[in-house]
Scaffold this motif. Structure first.
Motif, mmCIF file in Angstrom:
data_model
loop_
_atom_site.group_PDB
_atom_site.id
_atom_site.type_symbol
_atom_site.label_atom_id
_atom_site.label_comp_id
_atom_site.label_asym_id
_atom_site.label_seq_id
_atom_site.Cartn_x
_atom_site.Cartn_y
_atom_site.Cartn_z
ATOM 1 N N GLY A 1 0.798 -1.226 0.000
ATOM 2 C CA GLY A 1 0.000 0.000 0.000
ATOM 3 C C GLY A 1 0.831 1.276 0.000
ATOM 4 N N LYS A 2 2.132 1.160 -0.286
ATOM 5 C CA LYS A 2 3.001 2.340 -0.326
ATOM 6 C C LYS A 2 2.927 3.038 -1.679
ATOM 7 C CE LYS A 2 6.275 0.669 3.087
ATOM 8 N NZ LYS A 2 7.683 0.483 3.404
ATOM 9 N N LEU A 3 2.268 2.389 -2.620
ATOM 10 C CA LEU A 3 2.170 2.873 -3.988
ATOM 11 C C LEU A 3 0.761 2.569 -4.463
ATOM 12 C CD1 LEU A 3 3.663 3.496 -6.823
ATOM 13 C CD2 LEU A 3 4.017 1.062 -6.912
ATOM 14 N N LYS A 4 0.076 3.587 -4.953
ATOM 15 C CA LYS A 4 -1.267 3.366 -5.494
ATOM 16 C C LYS A 4 -1.216 3.639 -6.984
ATOM 17 C CE LYS A 4 -4.001 4.383 -1.406
ATOM 18 N NZ LYS A 4 -3.089 4.888 -0.386
ATOM 19 N N ILE A 5 -1.984 2.845 -7.718
ATOM 20 C CA ILE A 5 -1.967 2.957 -9.168
ATOM 21 C C ILE A 5 -3.383 3.042 -9.702
ATOM 22 C CG2 ILE A 5 -1.459 1.657 -11.271
ATOM 23 C CD1 ILE A 5 1.070 0.707 -9.903
ATOM 24 N N LYS A 6 -3.586 3.970 -10.627
ATOM 25 C CA LYS A 6 -4.868 4.056 -11.330
ATOM 26 C C LYS A 6 -4.550 3.955 -12.811
ATOM 27 C CE LYS A 6 -7.063 7.212 -8.072
ATOM 28 N NZ LYS A 6 -7.423 8.616 -7.847
ATOM 29 N N GLY A 7 -5.308 3.151 -13.530
ATOM 30 C CA GLY A 7 -5.081 3.057 -14.964
ATOM 31 C C GLY A 7 -4.721 1.652 -15.404
ATOM 32 N N LYS A 8 -3.925 1.589 -16.466
ATOM 33 C CA LYS A 8 -3.597 0.306 -17.107
ATOM 34 C C LYS A 8 -2.580 -0.482 -16.278
ATOM 35 C CE LYS A 8 -4.365 2.145 -21.724
ATOM 36 N NZ LYS A 8 -3.747 2.513 -22.995
ATOM 37 N N MET A 9 -3.062 -1.550 -15.654
ATOM 38 C CA MET A 9 -2.198 -2.354 -14.785
ATOM 39 C C MET A 9 -1.065 -3.018 -15.571
ATOM 40 S SD MET A 9 -1.668 -2.766 -11.731
ATOM 41 C CE MET A 9 -2.914 -2.640 -10.508
ATOM 42 N N ASN A 10 -1.335 -3.423 -16.817
ATOM 43 C CA ASN A 10 -0.270 -4.054 -17.616
ATOM 44 C C ASN A 10 0.886 -3.082 -17.850
ATOM 45 O OD1 ASN A 10 -1.879 -2.496 -19.350
ATOM 46 N ND2 ASN A 10 -1.400 -3.766 -21.121
ATOM 47 N N LEU A 11 0.583 -1.803 -17.950
ATOM 48 C CA LEU A 11 1.620 -0.794 -18.129
ATOM 49 C C LEU A 11 2.389 -0.595 -16.810
ATOM 50 C CD1 LEU A 11 2.473 0.873 -20.551
ATOM 51 C CD2 LEU A 11 1.072 2.739 -19.682
ATOM 52 N N ALA A 12 1.661 -0.662 -15.704
ATOM 53 C CA ALA A 12 2.291 -0.505 -14.388
ATOM 54 C C ALA A 12 3.347 -1.578 -14.162
ATOM 55 C CB ALA A 12 1.227 -0.574 -13.292
ATOM 56 N N MET A 13 3.086 -2.780 -14.667
ATOM 57 C CA MET A 13 4.033 -3.884 -14.497
ATOM 58 C C MET A 13 5.354 -3.608 -15.228
ATOM 59 S SD MET A 13 2.313 -5.735 -12.522
ATOM 60 C CE MET A 13 2.956 -7.374 -12.404
ATOM 61 N N LYS A 14 5.319 -2.720 -16.216
ATOM 62 C CA LYS A 14 6.527 -2.420 -16.995
ATOM 63 C C LYS A 14 7.242 -1.163 -16.511
ATOM 64 C CE LYS A 14 4.312 -4.343 -21.083
ATOM 65 N NZ LYS A 14 3.702 -4.006 -22.358
ATOM 66 N N LEU A 15 6.706 -0.535 -15.471
ATOM 67 C CA LEU A 15 7.265 0.725 -14.982
ATOM 68 C C LEU A 15 8.709 0.573 -14.500
ATOM 69 C CD1 LEU A 15 6.419 3.659 -14.603
ATOM 70 C CD2 LEU A 15 5.626 3.085 -12.322
ATOM 71 N N ASN A 16 9.080 -0.624 -14.090
ATOM 72 C CA ASN A 16 10.440 -0.850 -13.600
ATOM 73 C C ASN A 16 11.502 -0.494 -14.642
ATOM 74 O OD1 ASN A 16 11.862 -1.564 -11.233
ATOM 75 N ND2 ASN A 16 12.501 -3.463 -12.202
ATOM 76 N N ALA A 17 11.199 -0.668 -15.925
ATOM 77 C CA ALA A 17 12.159 -0.307 -16.982
ATOM 78 C C ALA A 17 12.502 1.180 -16.886
ATOM 79 C CB ALA A 17 11.573 -0.625 -18.360
ATOM 80 N N VAL A 18 11.510 2.003 -16.584
ATOM 81 C CA VAL A 18 11.730 3.445 -16.440
ATOM 82 C C VAL A 18 12.532 3.725 -15.167
ATOM 83 C CG1 VAL A 18 10.588 5.681 -16.159
ATOM 84 C CG2 VAL A 18 9.589 3.964 -17.679
ATOM 85 N N LEU A 19 12.194 3.016 -14.087
ATOM 86 C CA LEU A 19 12.882 3.232 -12.807
ATOM 87 C C LEU A 19 14.359 2.870 -12.894
ATOM 88 C CD1 LEU A 19 10.174 1.854 -10.338
ATOM 89 C CD2 LEU A 19 10.533 4.210 -11.073
#
Length: 120
Positions: A90-108
């Motif tokens: 619960g330290k991170l909340k996400i709204k929107g496309k969950m499949n895109l959220a799974m790929k956010l690590n590439a940006v990080l």
């Protein structure tokens, strides 16, 4: 790193050839809402120009909205906190496309490489 340093590094990471490489893994628009400092940053990897900006005036309907504190954002970027762990705790909340959220690590990961190295 401070929130502004994190997003400055993210901006550097998405420029030029680096941005094109990230965009192959992650194509979309993200709004980051930093809850404790009331700051908003936007990441545009849809193109034609990849960018990170303070504010979300150009993002009428982002693919993803990430809601997080500045402390947790710094921990995500440093690698001390994994995105999936942050979400589950619960330290991170996400709204929107969950499949895109799974790929956010590439940006990080790309952002982490652009952060100024700490002087020890």
């Amino acid at each position: 790193p401070s929130t502004s340093e994190v997003f400055a590094a993210m901006g550097a990471a998405v420029e030029g050839a680096g941005g094109k490489a990230i965009q192959r893994k992650f194509k979309g628009q993200v709004v980051f809402r930093i809850t404790d400092t009331d700051e908003v940053y936007s990441l545009d990897l849809k193109g034609p120009v990849f960018s990170v900006e303070k504010g979300d005036k150009n993002m009428t309907s982002p693919d993803l909205t990430v809601i997080i504190t500045s402390e947790n954002m710094a921990a995500l970027i440093s690698g001390a906190l994994k995105p999936q762990q942050a979400f589950m705790k619960g330290k991170l909340k996400i709204k929107g496309k969950m499949n895109l959220a799974m790929k956010l690590n590439a940006v990080l990961v790309a952002t982490r490489k652009k952060l100024p190295k700490s002087k020890m």
